[in-house]
Design a protein around this motif. Sequence first.
Motif, PDB file in Angstrom:
ATOM      1  N   ALA A 131       0.829  -1.213   0.000  1.00 16.56           N
ATOM      2  CA  ALA A 131       0.000   0.000   0.000  1.00 16.56           C
ATOM      3  C   ALA A 131       0.858   1.256   0.000  1.00 16.56           C
ATOM      4  CB  ALA A 131      -0.927  -0.001   1.211  1.00 16.56           C
ATOM      5  N   LEU A 132       2.048   1.165   0.588  1.00 20.25           N
ATOM      6  CA  LEU A 132       2.936   2.325   0.667  1.00 20.25           C
ATOM      7  C   LEU A 132       3.873   2.428  -0.531  1.00 20.25           C
ATOM      8  CD1 LEU A 132       3.908   2.106   4.444  1.00 20.25           C
ATOM      9  CD2 LEU A 132       2.027   3.360   3.393  1.00 20.25           C
ATOM     10  N   ASP A 133       3.928   1.363  -1.332  1.00 16.50           N
ATOM     11  CA  ASP A 133       4.800   1.347  -2.508  1.00 16.50           C
ATOM     12  C   ASP A 133       4.076   2.020  -3.673  1.00 16.50           C
ATOM     13  OD1 ASP A 133       6.823   0.865  -4.267  1.00 16.50           O
ATOM     14  OD2 ASP A 133       6.350  -1.263  -4.571  1.00 16.50           O
ATOM     15  N   SER A 134       3.917   3.336  -3.557  1.00 13.49           N
ATOM     16  CA  SER A 134       3.128   4.085  -4.537  1.00 13.49           C
ATOM     17  C   SER A 134       3.804   5.422  -4.822  1.00 13.49           C
ATOM     18  CB  SER A 134       1.707   4.317  -4.002  1.00 13.49           C
ATOM     19  OG  SER A 134       1.009   5.236  -4.803  1.00 13.49           O
TER      20      SER A 134
ATOM     21  N   ILE B 202      -4.730  10.779  -1.959  1.00 12.96           N
ATOM     22  CA  ILE B 202      -5.054   9.499  -1.318  1.00 12.96           C
ATOM     23  C   ILE B 202      -6.221   8.834  -2.047  1.00 12.96           C
ATOM     24  CG2 ILE B 202      -5.854   8.402   0.799  1.00 12.96           C
ATOM     25  CD1 ILE B 202      -3.039   9.418   1.074  1.00 12.96           C
ATOM     26  N   PHE B 203      -7.246   9.624  -2.407  1.00  9.67           N
ATOM     27  CA  PHE B 203      -8.388   9.054  -3.130  1.00  9.67           C
ATOM     28  C   PHE B 203      -7.945   8.465  -4.467  1.00  9.67           C
ATOM     29  CE2 PHE B 203     -11.481   9.459  -6.533  1.00  9.67           C
ATOM     30  CZ  PHE B 203     -12.533   8.700  -6.037  1.00  9.67           C
ATOM     31  N   ALA B 204      -7.133   9.210  -5.208  1.00  8.28           N
ATOM     32  CA  ALA B 204      -6.682   8.721  -6.514  1.00  8.28           C
ATOM     33  C   ALA B 204      -5.920   7.404  -6.366  1.00  8.28           C
ATOM     34  CB  ALA B 204      -5.810   9.774  -7.188  1.00  8.28           C
TER      35      ALA B 204
ATOM     36  N   ILE C 228      -0.157   9.736   8.696  1.00  7.27           N
ATOM     37  CA  ILE C 228      -0.957   9.495   7.497  1.00  7.27           C
ATOM     38  C   ILE C 228      -0.663   8.120   6.904  1.00  7.27           C
ATOM     39  CG2 ILE C 228      -1.325  10.237   5.109  1.00  7.27           C
ATOM     40  CD1 ILE C 228      -0.907  13.119   6.073  1.00  7.27           C
ATOM     41  N   LEU C 229       0.616   7.798   6.748  1.00  6.91           N
ATOM     42  CA  LEU C 229       0.972   6.542   6.080  1.00  6.91           C
ATOM     43  C   LEU C 229       0.688   5.321   6.949  1.00  6.91           C
ATOM     44  CD1 LEU C 229       4.239   7.461   4.135  1.00  6.91           C
ATOM     45  CD2 LEU C 229       1.846   7.584   3.419  1.00  6.91           C
ATOM     46  N   PHE C 230       0.677   5.508   8.263  1.00  9.39           N
ATOM     47  CA  PHE C 230       0.248   4.408   9.136  1.00  9.39           C
ATOM     48  C   PHE C 230      -1.211   4.071   8.861  1.00  9.39           C
ATOM     49  CE2 PHE C 230      -0.545   3.012  13.794  1.00  9.39           C
ATOM     50  CZ  PHE C 230      -0.398   1.685  13.435  1.00  9.39           C
ATOM     51  N   VAL C 231      -2.030   5.096   8.696  1.00 10.80           N
ATOM     52  CA  VAL C 231      -3.442   4.878   8.351  1.00 10.80           C
ATOM     53  C   VAL C 231      -3.557   4.217   6.982  1.00 10.80           C
ATOM     54  CG1 VAL C 231      -5.646   6.005   7.869  1.00 10.80           C
ATOM     55  CG2 VAL C 231      -4.236   6.820   9.754  1.00 10.80           C
ATOM     56  N   VAL C 232      -2.750   4.674   6.017  1.00  9.48           N
ATOM     57  CA  VAL C 232      -2.782   4.091   4.666  1.00  9.48           C
ATOM     58  C   VAL C 232      -2.470   2.599   4.712  1.00  9.48           C
ATOM     59  CG1 VAL C 232      -1.647   4.088   2.399  1.00  9.48           C
ATOM     60  CG2 VAL C 232      -2.219   6.261   3.500  1.00  9.48           C
ATOM     61  N   ALA C 233      -1.444   2.226   5.455  1.00  8.89           N
ATOM     62  CA  ALA C 233      -1.019   0.820   5.515  1.00  8.89           C
ATOM     63  C   ALA C 233      -2.080  -0.060   6.170  1.00  8.89           C
ATOM     64  CB  ALA C 233       0.305   0.717   6.263  1.00  8.89           C
TER      65      ALA C 233
ATOM     66  N   GLY D 138     -18.069  10.497   7.966  1.00  9.15           N
ATOM     67  CA  GLY D 138     -17.206  11.601   8.362  1.00  9.15           C
ATOM     68  C   GLY D 138     -17.409  12.048   9.789  1.00  9.15           C
ATOM     69  N   MET D 139     -18.571  11.740  10.367  1.00  2.00           N
ATOM     70  CA  MET D 139     -18.808  12.096  11.772  1.00  2.00           C
ATOM     71  C   MET D 139     -18.004  11.229  12.736  1.00  2.00           C
ATOM     72  SD  MET D 139     -22.953  12.557  11.841  1.00  2.00           S
ATOM     73  CE  MET D 139     -23.818  13.656  10.723  1.00  2.00           C
ATOM     74  N   PHE D 140     -17.576  10.051  12.268  1.00  2.38           N
ATOM     75  CA  PHE D 140     -16.942   9.096  13.180  1.00  2.38           C
ATOM     76  C   PHE D 140     -15.528   8.700  12.762  1.00  2.38           C
ATOM     77  CE2 PHE D 140     -21.544   8.477  13.325  1.00  2.38           C
ATOM     78  CZ  PHE D 140     -21.782   8.579  14.690  1.00  2.38           C
ATOM     79  N   LEU D 141     -15.232   8.775  11.460  1.00  6.37           N
ATOM     80  CA  LEU D 141     -13.942   8.302  10.976  1.00  6.37           C
ATOM     81  C   LEU D 141     -13.052   9.459  10.555  1.00  6.37           C
ATOM     82  CD1 LEU D 141     -14.847   5.230   8.721  1.00  6.37           C
ATOM     83  CD2 LEU D 141     -13.729   5.187  10.947  1.00  6.37           C
ATOM     84  N   GLU D 142     -11.761   9.314  10.758  1.00  8.57           N
ATOM     85  CA  GLU D 142     -10.787  10.246  10.227  1.00  8.57           C
ATOM     86  C   GLU D 142     -10.868  10.196   8.705  1.00  8.57           C
ATOM     87  OE1 GLU D 142      -7.159  11.743   8.641  1.00  8.57           O
ATOM     88  OE2 GLU D 142      -7.667   9.621   8.604  1.00  8.57           O
ATOM     89  N   SER D 143     -10.712  11.348   8.044  1.00  6.32           N
ATOM     90  CA  SER D 143     -11.035  11.468   6.617  1.00  6.32           C
ATOM     91  C   SER D 143     -10.213  10.529   5.734  1.00  6.32           C
ATOM     92  CB  SER D 143     -10.856  12.916   6.150  1.00  6.32           C
ATOM     93  OG  SER D 143      -9.564  13.387   6.448  1.00  6.32           O
ATOM     94  N   ILE D 144      -8.911  10.435   5.973  1.00  7.62           N
ATOM     95  CA  ILE D 144      -8.083   9.577   5.123  1.00  7.62           C
ATOM     96  C   ILE D 144      -8.450   8.113   5.323  1.00  7.62           C
ATOM     97  CG2 ILE D 144      -5.715   8.758   4.782  1.00  7.62           C
ATOM     98  CD1 ILE D 144      -4.789  11.625   5.187  1.00  7.62           C
ATOM     99  N   ALA D 145      -8.715   7.722   6.569  1.00  7.46           N
ATOM    100  CA  ALA D 145      -9.153   6.344   6.822  1.00  7.46           C
ATOM    101  C   ALA D 145     -10.466   6.069   6.112  1.00  7.46           C
ATOM    102  CB  ALA D 145      -9.304   6.118   8.322  1.00  7.46           C
TER     103      ALA D 145
END
Length: 425
Positions: A48-51, A156-158, A277-282, A326-333
């Motif tokens: 996931a981080l190899d981007s 992140i969305f892309a 941020i990247l911890f959430v991504v992984a 969005g009321m409960f989750l962090e946006s990137i997650a």
Amino acid sequence: MTLTLLLLFGAGLVLGVPVAVCLGLSSAITILIHDLPLNVLAQRSVNALDSTPLLAVPLFIFAATLLSATGVTNHLFELMRMIVGRLRGGVAQVNVLVSLVFSGMSGAALADIGALGGIQIKMMSEQGYSKRFAAGITIAAATIGPIFPPSIPLIIFATAAETSAVRALLAGVVPALVVTVALMIQIAVMARLRDLPRDTVRPSAAAFARKFTISLPALLAPVLMIAGLLSGYFGPTEVAGVIVAYSVLIGIVVYRTLTPRRFFTAAVETVEATANILFVVATAALFAWVLTIGRVPALAGEWLLGVSSDPLVLLLILNVVLLVAGMFLESIAAILIIAPIVAPTMLLAGVPPEQLGVVFVLNLMIGLLTPPIGMSLYMVSVITKMDFSEVVRGVLPFYIPLFVALAVVTLFPGLSTWLPELIMN
């Protein structure tokens, strides 16, 4: 399997466990319980981080922290005061315009609030605005940053939806201006109804010219970034690298305020923000893989297409889902969990990927100022030492322009697709 995953994830959230830990821990336990291969834990997280597009994230964060360290935010604020401050409610309008300009450097709502929030709220309070109103417009204006390039959530969305990051960034330009105009109209209406004060600044032509000259290098940063994207020679990562180099250059040569100590502090802040941020991504990638094994994306797609194949109807359903998430989750997650589930179906139904990205991000940015877990609300509450309920009351009037902007972006896909089509084709 899916039920196990969701129950574990929900239990973690209720217990107050950080979202990234909830994502990873619930996925790992589910994999163990259902005897799935354990090597997936490392494989999916690392992949996931190899981007390449994700390389732009730390670079844009670094550029924003460097520019903030040089003190350019003060110059931008004073310049905008000179331009519109004499209007009734002028300092509130300045708040919005500075957020738009600074968004071309930071790409994140919380970064805008962190860099500008204290300055803006203090200035508005000194000018006679209520602290509640000042906090509300500061939070609402911070939603512009994650839509206007360089938008970290759009990158992140892309990545999550496997679409073009360049097109996603370009798609945010016009919608960000729509949000800006909507907020400024709301301020103008409230200025008449509440008899908001005018700014006390009375600049001479010479003072304005001097301040504009000082601010020009900072103003050129977003121009340079957008020009690089429009040229077609640079992707988001290359442009981010150029902006970092430019930030160092003007900090040392032009403003002469970027000392080695400030550079080191900016680097440390960048590492901390990037790691979060990247911890959430992984961990979100691992969570999404378990959902995929449970056929959640396929079932969600079948359900959505069973409801309707009309792109507008599907977008309206998605708006509701994202606003609640969005009321409960962090946006990137939230992006990394929801985008892989719904994006294939939305794209199949004919929703333009550019519009889908903007709708995703704008919904989740509104979630940042929506209780119970609105991070922008908590951040401003800490900065201003205001009671959380007071901050919420201050932001209530600004839901109107934000929801109007969301409706406009949802109903008119051309606002998101026009610039990418014009440039890329």
